[in-house]
Design an enzyme around this catalytic site. Structure first.
Site, short mmCIF file in Angstrom:
data_model
loop_
_atom_site.label_atom_id
_atom_site.label_comp_id
_atom_site.label_asym_id
_atom_site.label_seq_id
_atom_site.Cartn_x
_atom_site.Cartn_y
_atom_site.Cartn_z
N GLY A 16 0.96 -5.12 0.87
CA GLY A 16 -0.38 -4.87 0.22
C GLY A 16 -0.14 -5.53 -1.23
N ALA A 19 0.92 -1.15 -0.09
CA ALA A 19 0.07 -0.01 -0.01
C ALA A 19 0.85 1.28 0.09
CB ALA A 19 -0.92 0.18 1.17
N GLU A 64 -0.42 -9.12 -0.56
CA GLU A 64 -2.09 -9.30 -0.28
C GLU A 64 -2.67 -9.11 -1.63
OE1 GLU A 64 -1.57 -6.35 2.70
OE2 GLU A 64 -2.57 -7.45 4.12
#
Ligand code: CO8
Length: 261
Positions: free
Chosen positions: A112, A69, A115
């Site tokens: 992220g 992220a 993920e």
């Protein structure tokens, strides 16, 4: 129509029945800021709705699938900001995609990025790939499903190790641990992943969607319920012309020509 859309942080193209999405924010190693999230979710949803597409392939650059992220975007947010905006919840739109999604991962897949790769269905890694959940080093924890999907993928021992220490896993360990299904030489990654995606896209689409749904049910339900779900879906497959065609083609020793692709 995807080609009519203007994306800034991703590139979108089609290769026959494969919809290819390339994360393209090189200055930030494909860090997933809000705009990249919106574009990526919009692109997968558009391919999901496109009758000409059977499989989606998501990739990044040679150096980074995605380095997480966007830390710079998150740094100044407070609790009310992230809670009210329901930060990261839009990624649920990615996980609701029904068509199979192949991830081709080269370089960093951190936070992220790891993920997002785990939200895909078939993970193919270049030998340069590095997976990790380093959020602990930032004073937080995974926020896009990592504590759940990594644990389901590699088990508690390795998930705890990675999430608590922030250490990375290389491609060989990722394959050994069941996080990825194949490791290929970095310079062959896209070709090999496209082959896999193209192969899936020649199959009966209703069968592929039901298969994805059934495998995912394994994570959501008990064994007995999951087996029942599978059996019902299997029975339903006999209502499709593709089942007739697939089984007739086998008997006639020819390649099946599925109608619903
Ligand atoms: N966010 C924003 N920018 C990034 C990110 C990121 N995650 N990763 C890299 N960048 C930027 C760098 O800041 C740098 O920009 P600039 O040139 O302007 O300084 C550029 O990309 C290149 O990066 P580096 O110079 O650092 O490249 P290196 O090759 O030296 O290092 C690394 C590469 C190891 C990948 C390093 O960049 C790194 O450690 N990145 C961060 C990895 C990380 O911690 N990811 C997890 C992020 S947190 C997350 O994903 C979920 C958080 C959940 C929180 C929940 C809140 C609600």
């Amino acid at each position: 129509n995807q080609s009519a859309q203007r994306y800034q942080n991703i590139r979108v193209e089609t290769r026959e029945r494969v919809g290819l999405i390339t994360l393209d924010r090189p200055k930030a190693l494909n860090a997933l800021n809000a705009q990249t999230m919106r574009e990526t979710v919009a692109a997968v949803q558009a391919f999901d709705a496109d009758r000409g597409i059977g499989t989606i392939l998501l990739t990044g650059s040679e150096r980074a699938f995605a380095a997480g992220a966007d830390i710079k975007e998150m740094a100044s947010q407070d609790y009310a900001d992230v809670y009210l905006a329901d930060w990261f919840a839009d990624w649920d739109g990615f996980t609701r995609v029904r068509k199979p999604i192949v991830a081709a991962v080269s370089g960093y897949a951190l936070g992220g990025g790891c993920e997002l790769a785990m939200m895909c269905d078939v993970l193919i890694a270049a030998d340069t790939a590095q997976f990790g959940q380093p959020e602990i080093d930032l004073g937080v924890l995974p926020g896009m499903g990592g504590s759940q999907r990594l644990t389901r993928a590699v088990g508690k021992a390795k998930a705890m190790d990675m999430i608590l220490t922030g250490r990375r896993m290389d491609a060989a360990e990722a394959e050994r641990s069941g996080l990825v299904s194949r490791v290929v030489p970095a310079d062959e990654l896209l070709d090999r992943a496209l082959e896999v995606a193209a192969t899936i896209s020649t199959r009966s689409l209703p069968a592929a969607l039901a298969a994805k749904e059934a495998v995912n049910a394994a994570f959501e339900t008990t064994l007995a319920q999951g087996v029942l779900f599978e059996r019902r879906a299997f029975h339903a497959a006999f209502a499709t012309e593709d089942q007739k065609e697939g089984m007739a083609a086998f008997a006639q020793k020819r390649q099946a020509e599925f109608k619903h692709r």
